[in-house]
Every structure is written in structure tokens, then in C-alpha cells.
Design a protein around this motif. Structure first.
Motif, PDB file in Angstrom:
ATOM      1  N   MET A 273      40.670  43.997  43.156  1.00 20.33           N
ATOM      2  CA  MET A 273      39.385  44.382  42.878  1.00 20.33           C
ATOM      3  C   MET A 273      38.701  43.017  42.723  1.00 20.33           C
ATOM      4  SD  MET A 273      37.140  47.216  40.486  1.00 20.33           S
ATOM      5  CE  MET A 273      37.902  48.643  41.057  1.00 20.33           C
ATOM      6  N   GLN A 274      37.608  42.808  43.604  1.00 16.33           N
ATOM      7  CA  GLN A 274      36.883  41.577  43.354  1.00 16.33           C
ATOM      8  C   GLN A 274      35.548  41.824  43.414  1.00 16.33           C
ATOM      9  OE1 GLN A 274      38.423  39.211  46.651  1.00 16.33           O
ATOM     10  NE2 GLN A 274      40.589  38.764  45.473  1.00 16.33           N
ATOM     11  N   THR A 275      35.003  41.858  42.279  1.00 19.48           N
ATOM     12  CA  THR A 275      33.298  42.179  42.080  1.00 19.48           C
ATOM     13  C   THR A 275      32.462  40.894  42.217  1.00 19.48           C
ATOM     14  OG1 THR A 275      33.289  42.091  39.749  1.00 19.48           O
ATOM     15  CG2 THR A 275      34.143  43.976  40.914  1.00 19.48           C
ATOM     16  N   HIS A 276      33.276  39.601  42.315  1.00 21.67           N
ATOM     17  CA  HIS A 276      32.297  38.573  42.233  1.00 21.67           C
ATOM     18  C   HIS A 276      31.529  38.072  40.693  1.00 21.67           C
ATOM     19  CE1 HIS A 276      32.995  36.822  46.190  1.00 21.67           C
ATOM     20  NE2 HIS A 276      33.291  38.321  46.470  1.00 21.67           N
ATOM     21  N   SER A 277      32.118  38.963  39.922  1.00 20.48           N
ATOM     22  CA  SER A 277      31.926  38.689  38.264  1.00 20.48           C
ATOM     23  C   SER A 277      33.076  38.449  37.561  1.00 20.48           C
ATOM     24  CB  SER A 277      31.294  39.897  37.796  1.00 20.48           C
ATOM     25  OG  SER A 277      31.290  39.891  36.213  1.00 20.48           O
ATOM     26  N   SER A 278      33.410  37.181  37.241  1.00 19.84           N
ATOM     27  CA  SER A 278      34.588  36.704  36.648  1.00 19.84           C
ATOM     28  C   SER A 278      34.875  37.512  35.439  1.00 19.84           C
ATOM     29  CB  SER A 278      34.518  35.016  36.114  1.00 19.84           C
ATOM     30  OG  SER A 278      33.929  35.027  35.124  1.00 19.84           O
ATOM     31  N   GLN A 279      33.975  38.129  34.683  1.00 21.09           N
ATOM     32  CA  GLN A 279      34.244  38.956  33.391  1.00 21.09           C
ATOM     33  C   GLN A 279      34.730  40.228  34.044  1.00 21.09           C
ATOM     34  OE1 GLN A 279      30.412  38.437  31.672  1.00 21.09           O
ATOM     35  NE2 GLN A 279      30.884  36.833  30.292  1.00 21.09           N
ATOM     36  N   THR A 280      34.076  40.927  34.775  1.00 26.26           N
ATOM     37  CA  THR A 280      34.465  42.204  35.314  1.00 26.26           C
ATOM     38  C   THR A 280      36.086  41.893  36.166  1.00 26.26           C
ATOM     39  OG1 THR A 280      32.425  42.893  35.774  1.00 26.26           O
ATOM     40  CG2 THR A 280      33.974  44.154  36.933  1.00 26.26           C
ATOM     41  N   ASP A 281      36.084  41.054  36.979  1.00 20.11           N
ATOM     42  CA  ASP A 281      37.432  40.829  37.553  1.00 20.11           C
ATOM     43  C   ASP A 281      38.688  40.684  36.609  1.00 20.11           C
ATOM     44  OD1 ASP A 281      36.015  40.974  39.810  1.00 20.11           O
ATOM     45  OD2 ASP A 281      36.233  38.910  40.533  1.00 20.11           O
ATOM     46  N   HIS A 282      38.266  39.958  35.343  1.00 16.35           N
ATOM     47  CA  HIS A 282      39.366  39.908  34.321  1.00 16.35           C
ATOM     48  C   HIS A 282      39.612  41.089  33.720  1.00 16.35           C
ATOM     49  CE1 HIS A 282      40.823  39.033  30.188  1.00 16.35           C
ATOM     50  NE2 HIS A 282      41.467  38.028  30.924  1.00 16.35           N
ATOM     51  N   SER A 283      38.277  41.823  33.342  1.00 14.91           N
ATOM     52  CA  SER A 283      38.575  42.988  32.862  1.00 14.91           C
ATOM     53  C   SER A 283      39.532  44.028  33.774  1.00 14.91           C
ATOM     54  CB  SER A 283      37.102  43.866  32.532  1.00 14.91           C
ATOM     55  OG  SER A 283      36.431  43.008  31.651  1.00 14.91           O
ATOM     56  N   VAL A 284      39.363  44.241  34.962  1.00 15.09           N
ATOM     57  CA  VAL A 284      40.100  44.702  35.872  1.00 15.09           C
ATOM     58  C   VAL A 284      41.479  44.436  35.966  1.00 15.09           C
ATOM     59  CG1 VAL A 284      40.485  45.295  38.528  1.00 15.09           C
ATOM     60  CG2 VAL A 284      37.990  45.527  37.313  1.00 15.09           C
ATOM     61  N   ALA A 285      41.748  43.215  35.967  1.00 12.24           N
ATOM     62  CA  ALA A 285      43.106  42.633  35.881  1.00 12.24           C
ATOM     63  C   ALA A 285      43.796  43.111  34.705  1.00 12.24           C
ATOM     64  CB  ALA A 285      43.237  41.178  36.333  1.00 12.24           C
ATOM     65  N   TYR A 286      43.075  43.008  33.467  1.00 13.75           N
ATOM     66  CA  TYR A 286      43.714  43.269  32.353  1.00 13.75           C
ATOM     67  C   TYR A 286      44.118  44.778  32.134  1.00 13.75           C
ATOM     68  CZ  TYR A 286      44.659  42.146  27.438  1.00 13.75           C
ATOM     69  OH  TYR A 286      45.289  42.091  26.164  1.00 13.75           O
ATOM     70  N   ALA A 287      43.161  45.645  32.528  1.00 16.01           N
ATOM     71  CA  ALA A 287      43.190  46.864  32.690  1.00 16.01           C
ATOM     72  C   ALA A 287      44.773  47.282  33.489  1.00 16.01           C
ATOM     73  CB  ALA A 287      42.239  47.791  33.338  1.00 16.01           C
ATOM     74  N   LYS A 288      44.743  46.757  34.567  1.00 16.96           N
ATOM     75  CA  LYS A 288      45.998  47.087  35.432  1.00 16.96           C
ATOM     76  C   LYS A 288      47.218  46.521  34.892  1.00 16.96           C
ATOM     77  CE  LYS A 288      43.599  47.016  39.939  1.00 16.96           C
ATOM     78  NZ  LYS A 288      43.513  46.533  41.433  1.00 16.96           N
ATOM     79  N   ARG A 675      34.883  43.906  46.653  1.00 15.58           N
ATOM     80  CA  ARG A 675      36.038  44.089  47.688  1.00 15.58           C
ATOM     81  C   ARG A 675      37.139  45.085  46.506  1.00 15.58           C
ATOM     82  NH1 ARG A 675      37.123  39.937  51.259  1.00 15.58           N
ATOM     83  NH2 ARG A 675      38.194  41.040  53.072  1.00 15.58           N
ATOM     84  N   ALA A 676      37.829  46.009  47.574  1.00 16.00           N
ATOM     85  CA  ALA A 676      39.168  46.485  46.567  1.00 16.00           C
ATOM     86  C   ALA A 676      40.005  47.096  47.489  1.00 16.00           C
ATOM     87  CB  ALA A 676      38.473  47.694  45.751  1.00 16.00           C
ATOM     88  N   SER A 677      41.221  47.249  46.982  1.00 19.84           N
ATOM     89  CA  SER A 677      42.411  47.843  47.725  1.00 19.84           C
ATOM     90  C   SER A 677      41.953  49.469  47.544  1.00 19.84           C
ATOM     91  CB  SER A 677      43.815  47.814  47.097  1.00 19.84           C
ATOM     92  OG  SER A 677      44.054  46.372  47.300  1.00 19.84           O
ATOM     93  N   LEU A 678      42.076  50.141  48.603  1.00 18.56           N
ATOM     94  CA  LEU A 678      41.874  51.526  48.539  1.00 18.56           C
ATOM     95  C   LEU A 678      42.859  52.243  49.579  1.00 18.56           C
ATOM     96  CD1 LEU A 678      39.901  53.955  47.867  1.00 18.56           C
ATOM     97  CD2 LEU A 678      38.747  53.842  49.964  1.00 18.56           C
ATOM     98  N   SER A 679      43.613  53.130  48.724  1.00 17.83           N
ATOM     99  CA  SER A 679      44.816  53.894  49.038  1.00 17.83           C
ATOM    100  C   SER A 679      44.393  54.920  50.108  1.00 17.83           C
ATOM    101  CB  SER A 679      45.604  54.685  48.127  1.00 17.83           C
ATOM    102  OG  SER A 679      46.136  53.772  47.275  1.00 17.83           O
TER     103      SER A 679
END
Length: 815
Positions: A273-288, A675-679
């Protein structure tokens, strides 16, 4: 030719640069007071006040024993599993338990502390395949002199048993290969052995006492030289402990590295998941990463667990609500979790509520009729199929899905409302009365069951029965539980009196579209005014006075919690998610985005009052007490991370109704793309959004590089690899939504043709967005005229309502 070669070289260079882009650093550095939990498949550790010595070590193999000296859950920050002391030269020994700076990831933590004469770095890592954690303690001489450093770590020899938490002080210790092995011959502990092995500088002395083992290390250190202690701490069956120790003394680092690589791959590589906000993208990766790390050994399998150290039993609820998010990007995980639930259901297809070891055996608690797990199973099963099209597995799920709904409806009373002992989503309380939360879940679950049964072509009588019941319950929900004075959906007590509390569960009625626009807006406005603190989130309930209601509502002791905490007005992650999802359902995505960032993202939680790196279970909401306000408990909670991801998928990428998965692209102000992966159909598809910000209309849709004319994902001509949606001015017609399964959609000769499936007599509403009026509409090859136009100036919305005379309906709209 030179120009062509230069172009090729440039392309190759850009590819190399792109491929060699450094991996995101998941670690968060923090220097204030914090609670921490980290762990792996076999061991977890809990820390308080940023101390580098843990308050608890949880083992999950062979069963879930733990080392924990606490006697009061609310004061568990005052005891330690070990006492560390350091003596330098002739100085008095000093205990090492001050707060430290740390670098944290969900599966590892590194503490650092500088003193006048020395520094200490302590790293905790966890093995992937063997039942141990690795503690590295690096003590460096900074005194300017050559000194004798003596470090002692005294570990208690007692353990607490799983679930019943009984203390066992009967351990028998021995030294093997510079390691301490303590065995427990009680059945309640599954005859486990606990070991502390040494893979670094070896102890000068090991002292065995009845209640503790003291490992003493000594070394003469010149300035900048270090004492490197590596303790491998784990639990095993007694007859395998020495073999495991021997293996780990050589392979501990490979084990830790393998687990580190596994978590990072899940967080950064398996889906994006890439939102082009480095803070959001880090929060997403940390959640995963939290979702990857929070899984433990239980009875021969690695299964999702709520948190790394404090819970040591399987909760079906926690897995199911987590998978409501995972279904968007990790279908194999969801299928595995659902299969686990099926395998632990009883012979009558009643699903488990919990599974754990207690008093010498494994125990399954089954979900009774007054249990929300039944509803979540139905909803998760429906979501799984919308994303997977996995008919074969749905056939396996169906008996449990059917039984779960059937069992739940035993508490449907004559007023067409669900009654429950619990006031909301809680698992406490004993006052049987009509409840909004359970009624809302029942309505949604019955409609999802209708969808599942239609897909599988099963139980046509139940399909019509549950359809009618859901409609009647929705009417009753509004007529009987909407309180005009409170402007909210409410509960009633067993004696018929009004429960004047506001609960977060009512928000789901807006999320599921069960209220008209006016009441949806009023409910959200009431929640905002009564319950929302923009700094931390939405109160679990308001007012916070459950300490006065204990006897009446059937609480045990103070289990509801103190004011502003736990159930009594604390902040829970699902409440924040439901509020954000309700805002989106009401058309206020910008406000939802701000709320998600402030209260649900790792970045927002860090910046908030008493912020720390934590996807937490519960957060204190007491604004009047600066030391409490914003503080968290259980700081690495599985479904907190998942609800955050769930909210982001709904914010930017998708929505679902009963019948379909639908694209719902949304870009924030100044967001160029997302951008994101979607099943979809059991594959992860790359989904890219670009275009104009904050617009709800679409200028182009591509599936696998080819033009498409639908935001609804069709069953037959679904995308296999990629989706590209550009928001902007409407340039051609496209299907926006429908209330039946979209089997296929095509555009030929200025005409959209659509094949829908549903049960006979089902009412379908189709919405098409187009740059101009249609010329004609045909249903099953017959011209129809009962459609309406909503003219928005630059585009029109065409609404077509019809009843399915047959299971398959063919609709053609010509432009």
C-alpha cells in the motif's frame, strides 16, 4: 544507434535504481515512558516504563506457561522476571532498571542506555522455528580506565500456568553446557523445562538457589571494550531441552534472522500500500508487521494471537475481525484461519469462542447463541467469497455458517429485535434486553447469508425467510431503538427502562446503510458531540459511570474499568474504525481521513497525548489527568493494526455491498496517486489510482491494460493482474453499483451489457454514471422505462430498478 543505446542504458539504469531502492526501516526510536510487547511464535516479552528488563516472559511451547511475579493486573509494572546488577571495579553494584531509549519493531526491540562509566545495549530477538528468544546484552567500558566488570542476572525459578495463572515454585534446576535447565514435573505445566543458555561470553559462575538462578559474568575491560552476553531463553519438553540448547548455541542468529526476514517480507513485500505519504506508508507497513508477528504456537500449530505476551489463548473474535482487513490483501491467511475455526467446531457445527490450555488439558469454549462470533463468521465468509470466488471452500464453510446464524437467532424476540445480556460489543454484563449492536449485526449477517446461499444455490426457503426477517428487523431497529431525544440508536434494560448510554456499536448501522440519510447524519453528529475526542478517538461508551451500574448490569467487581478506561469510556480501535467508516458511508471522506491519521495511524498515536509506538487494545481518555490521558494498555494488539488497514482500504480503494466488491477510488488533497494490492479471484491485483483530487467521478478504468466500464468487479471478466483508475471528468459510461451479483459486463456498439445473478424475486438497483442520457434500456431483451435520471450538470446518474423474474437477468443500456 548511439542514441538508441543511450536510451536503453538509461532504462536499465532506472530499473536498477528502482530495484535497489533501500527497504523501509520499520523501527521506531522512542525515548519516553512506554509499555512494550514484542515476541515471536514461541516466546513473548512484556516491558513497562521503557525498562530493558521484562516484567513478563510468555512461553507458548510446549504450552503457554509464563514467568511473571505480578499479583495485581493493574500493578504488573512493579515486578520483574530478573534482577540485573553491574559492579565496576570497587564501586558498589547498581541495579539496571532505569528507563531507556529503544528502537522498536513488532518482533524485536533494542534498548540503549548511557551511563557515566559505561553504556549498555540490550537486544531482544525471537526464533522462527525453535522455542526460544535471544537476549543480547552488550556492556561497554567508557570509564577511561581498565576495570573489572561484573554483571549478574538473577532469574526466578517459578512459572505461572496457562489461563489459571497458578504459581509453580517446584522447579528443579541443573547446569548443562554453561546453561541452566529448570524442569517442572506438574501436569498443569505439561511437564515443561525452562532453559537459559549462554552463546556469548560465558558466565564465571552459575548459582542455583531454590527460588532463582543467578548467572554471573566477569571480564577485565579496557576503555571501549565490551562484555557481550548472549542469553538464549526458552521452554521445551523436558526430554528435548538439551538437544534444543545444543542446536541454538550454534544457530540462534540464523533463527532470529529468519524470523526477522519473515516479518519484514509480510510487511513490505507480500502486499503493498503506497499512499505517497511516508508517515502513512510506514504506519501501514508496521501494522502488517504486527499482523505477522502476533502469532503463537498452540497445540501443534502457529495461530494468530491478540498480542505478543499478555494473552496466551486463541480468540475466534480477534481472528475474524482481523481478517475483515486481511481479506483485502492476504486471502491465504484468511482461508487458513477459517479452516482452523472449522476444524475446532463441534460435531453440530458450533464454532469455538476460545481455545487454550488449562489445568492439564486443552479446552474449547464454544460460541453460545448470545455470542457475536456467530455473526462475524457469516460476514467474514461472505467477504472471503467476494474476494476469492472460492466455491469449493465455501461449500465446506456453509454448515458452520448456517448453524452460526441459526444459533444466534435464538435470542431474536417477538419485537423483531435481538436481545442480549451484554450492552454492546463487550463480553461482560448480564442484563437481558433489546440491543442495537446485536440487531445491526443480525441484519447484516442475514443478508450476507442470503448472498452466500444464492451463490451456492442452497436453501431457497431460508433465503426468502431471512430476507424478510432482515427487512422486518431493520424496520423494528428504527421504530423501536431510534431515540428522538438522544438522536441515537439505543438499548433498553430487562425491566423495560431506557439505557441512557451512547455505545459505539450503534455506528455500525450507518456503516451498513441501515438508516436513512437524515438519521445517519444525526447519529454521526450525536457521536461527534457526545463521544469523540479528536486527540485520541471515540469513547467506548458515554457517560462514563459504569462503576454505579455494576449490580444492575451484572458486572463482576470492577471489570468495566475505572472512569475513562477500559469499557468505561476508554478508547478502543474498533470504535475509531467504526466512526471513520460511518463518516465515509455518510460521504465525509476528508473528515474520516483526518480522524484515521490522528487517532489510528502509528504516526498519529505517537504524536498524540502520552503518545508511544502502539497499535493498542485500549487507550485512556481522561483529558483531566495529563499523566493518564492518551496512555495505552496492551501496546501491540492484533486487531488494532487490522482495523487501521481496514479503514484505509475503505477510505481510498473499495467499498462492498451485500452482493459485490466495488472500486471506490479516492485521493486526498495534494495526493498524486495511491496504490495497493487488492485480492480478487484468489489473486493479488495491483490497483493504482491517479487523477484529480477529491473527485467522486472517474474518467477511465483499465483492467489488465484494457478499457473497462465498471467499478463493480465482475465474476467472469475480472482483472487478473492490474487495475488502473483515473479520477476526473466522466468521459464514458460506467457501472457504479448494483444490488445483485455482477457476472459479466461488456461495452459494444455504444452499449453496456450486464449479466446479473440473484434469487428469483430479488429487487435490484443498478446505478450507471455517464456523460449523457441513455437512448434506451432493455431488461431481458424487453424495453423498459422505469428508470430515473439524476442530472449533475457534467454527468448523469441513471438508476434502474427491477425485480429478478429469473435467477439471471440481462440488462443493456444504449447510448
Amino acid at each position: 544507434m548511439m542514441k538508441k543505446l543511450s536510451l536503453i542504458s538509461l532504462i536499465l539504469y532506472l530499473v536498477i535504481i528502482s530495484c535497489s531502492k533501500p527497504q523501509m526501516d520499520l523501527a521506531v526510536t522512542f525515548s519516553d515512558d512506554a509499555k512494550l510487547e514484542v515476541g515471536g511464535p514461541f516466546v513473548g516479552a512484556e516491558f513497562h516504563h521503557s525498562y530493558m528488563v521484562p516484567q513478563r516472559i510468555s512461553f507458548f511451547y510446549p504450552i503457554a506457561n509464563s514467568i511473571d511475579q505480578s499479583r495485581d493486573f493493574w500493578k504488573r509494572d512493579t515486578s520483574f522476571v530478573s534482577r540485573w546488577h553491574l559492579k565496576i571495579g570497587n564501586d558498589d553494584p547498581r541495579e539496571l532498571k532505569e528507563s531507556s531509549v529503544f528502537d522498536l519493531m513488532p518482533h524485536t526491540v533494542s534498548f540503549q542506555k548511557e551511563y557515566e562509566k559505561f553504556s549498555i545495549v540490550t537486544d531482544y530477538g525471537f526464533c522462527k522455528n525453535k522455542p526460544a528468544m535471544v537476549v543480547k546484552i552488550l556492556i561497554t567500558n567508557q570509564s577511561g580506565n581498565t576495570e573489572k566488570f561484573q554483571f549478574s542476572s538473577r532469574y526466578i525459578n517459578s512459572i505461572r500456568t496457562c489461563h489459571s495463572f497458578k504459581t509453580l515454585n517446584t522447579g528443579k534446576s541443573e547446569v548443562f553446557n554453561n546453561s541452566v535447565i529448570t524442569v517442572f514435573d506438574e501436569k498443569d505445566a505439561d511437564f515443561a523445562a525452562v532453559f537459559i543458555a549462554n552463546a556469548g561470553d560465558l558466565p564465571e559462575e552459575i548459582q542455583l538457589h531454590k527460588t532463582s538462578s543467578n548467572l554471573i559474568y566477569e571480564k577485565m575491560l579496557k576503555t571501549n571494550e565490551s562484555l557481550e552476553i548472549i542469553q538464549v531463553i526458552g521452554s521445551s519438553k523436558q526430554d528435548e531441552s538439551k538437544e534444543i540448547i545444543s542446536y541454538l548455541l550454534t544457530n540462534y542468529q540464523a533463527e532470529v534472522d529468519e524470523f526477522d526476514q519473515f516479518v519484514k517480507a509480510q510487511a513490505l513485500e507480500r502486499s503493498i500500500m503506497q499512499t505517497h505519504s511516508s508517515q502513512t506508508d510506514h504506519s501501514v507497513a508496521y501494522a502488517k508487521a504486527v499482523m505477522a508477528a502476533n502469532a503463537h504456537y498452540l497445540d501443534g500449530e502457529i495461530v494468530p494471537m491478540p498480542c505478543p505476551a499478555e494473552y496466551n489463548f486463541y480468540f475466534t473474535h480477534d481472528v475474524q475481525v482481523t481478517d475483515l482487513a486481511a481479506v483485502n490483501f492476504d486471502l491465504p491467511r484468511v482461508k487458513q484461519d477459517l479452516d482452523y475455526i472449522l476444524r475446532h467446531a463441534d460435531e453440530n457445527h458450533i464454532i469455538p469462542h476460545a481455545y487454550y490450555w488449562r489445568d492439564g488439558k486443552y479446552i474449547t469454549e464454544y460460541a453460545d447463541s448470545d455470542n457475536w462470533n456467530n455473526f462475524w463468521l457469516v460476514q467474514l465468509a461472505a467477504k472471503y467469497y467476494r474476494h476469492s470466488n472460492d466455491i469449493e471452500f465455501m461449500e465446506k464453510l456453509y454448515p458452520c455458517v448456517t448453524k452460526s446464524l441459526e444459533s444466534s437467532l435464538l435470542t431474536l424476540e417477538d419485537d423483531n429485535l435481538m436481545w442480549s445480556n451484554r450492552p454492546d460489543w463487550w463480553d461482560i454484563g448480564h442484563n437481558y434486553g433489546p440491543r442495537t449492536y446485536m440487531t445491526v449485526l443480525a441484519i447484516k449477517s442475514m443478508r450476507d447469508y442470503v448472498y452466500i446461499s444464492t451463490v451456492l444455490d442452497k436453501n431457497p426457503q431460508l433465503v426468502k425467510k431471512y430476507k424478510n426477517m432482515a427487512d422486518a428487523m431493520q424496520t423494528a431497529l428504527v421504530e423501536k431503538l431510534w431515540n428522538e431525544n438522544m438522536q441515537y440508536l439505543v438499548n433498553y434494560h430487562n425491566d423495560g427502562s431506557l439505557d441512557e448510554h451512547y455505545y459505539i456499536g450503534s455506528l455500525l448501522a450507518v456503516c451498513y446503510g441501515l438508516l436513512d440519510v437524515d438519521k445517519s447524519q444525526k447519529l454521526i453528529q450525536t457521536a461527534t458531540e457526545k463521544m469523540v475526542d479528536p486527540e485520541v478517538g471515540i469513547y467506548n461508551a458515554f457517560p462514563m459511570d459504569f462503576e454505579k451500574w455494576g449490580d444492575f448490569m451484572g458486572f463482576v467487581g470492577n471489570e468495566a474499568g475505572a472512569k475513562y478506561y477500559y469499557f468505561n469510556g476508554g478508547i478502543w480501535p474498533q470504535g475509531n474504525a467504526w466512526y471513520a467508516l460511518a463518516l465515509m458511508a455518510n460521504g465525509d471522506r476528508q473528515k474520516a481521513a483526518e480522524f484515521i491519521e490522528n487517532t489510528m495511524s502509528l504516526n498519529g498515536i505517537l504524536k498524540g497525548p502520552n503518545g508511544q509506538p502502539a497499535y493498542y487494545e485500549v487507550r485512556n481518555a481522561n483529558r483531566d489527568n495529563p499523566t493518564e490521558y492518551g496512555s495505552v494498555d496492551k501496546p501491540q494488539f492484533l486487531w488494532a493494526a487490522a482495523w487501521y488497514l481496514n479503514a484505509l482500504y475503505n477510505l481510498h480503494f473499495i467499498i462492498e455491498n451485500t452482493w459485490n466488491l466495488m472500486l471506490s477510488p479516492y485521493l486526498l488533497e495534494n495526493q498524486k496517486e495511491c496504490r495497493a494490492s487488492l485480492s480478487i479471484a484468489n489473486k493479488n491485483v495491483d490497483y493504482l489510482i491517479s487523477g484529480e483530487n477529491s473527485l467522486s467521478t472517474v474518467s477511465s478504468i483499465l483492467f489488465d491494460g484494457k478499457p473497462q466500464y465498471s467499478l463493480v468487479i465482475p465474476i467472469e471478466n475480472h482483472p487478473d493482474k492490474s487495475i488502473v483508475v483515473r479520477t476526473g471528468k466522466v468521459k464514458y459510461p460506467y457501472l457504479e453499483s448494483c444490488n445483485a451479483i455482477l457476472q459479466k459486463i461488456e461495452w459494444t456498439e455504444n452499449q453496456i451489457t450486464m449479466d446479473f445473478s440473484a434469487y428469483q424475486s430479488h429487487e435490484n438497483e443498478v446505478v450507471i454514471t455517464a456523460p449523457k442520457m441513455p437512448e434506451s434500456v432493455m431488461l431481458d431483451n424487453q424495453i423498459i422505462t422505469n428508470w430515473t435520471i439524476d442530472n449533475n450538470g457534467d454527468f448523469v446518474k441513471i438508476k434502474i430498478n427491477f425485480t429478478h423474474d429469473n435467477k439471471i437477468a440481462y440488462l443493456a443500456v444504449k447510448f
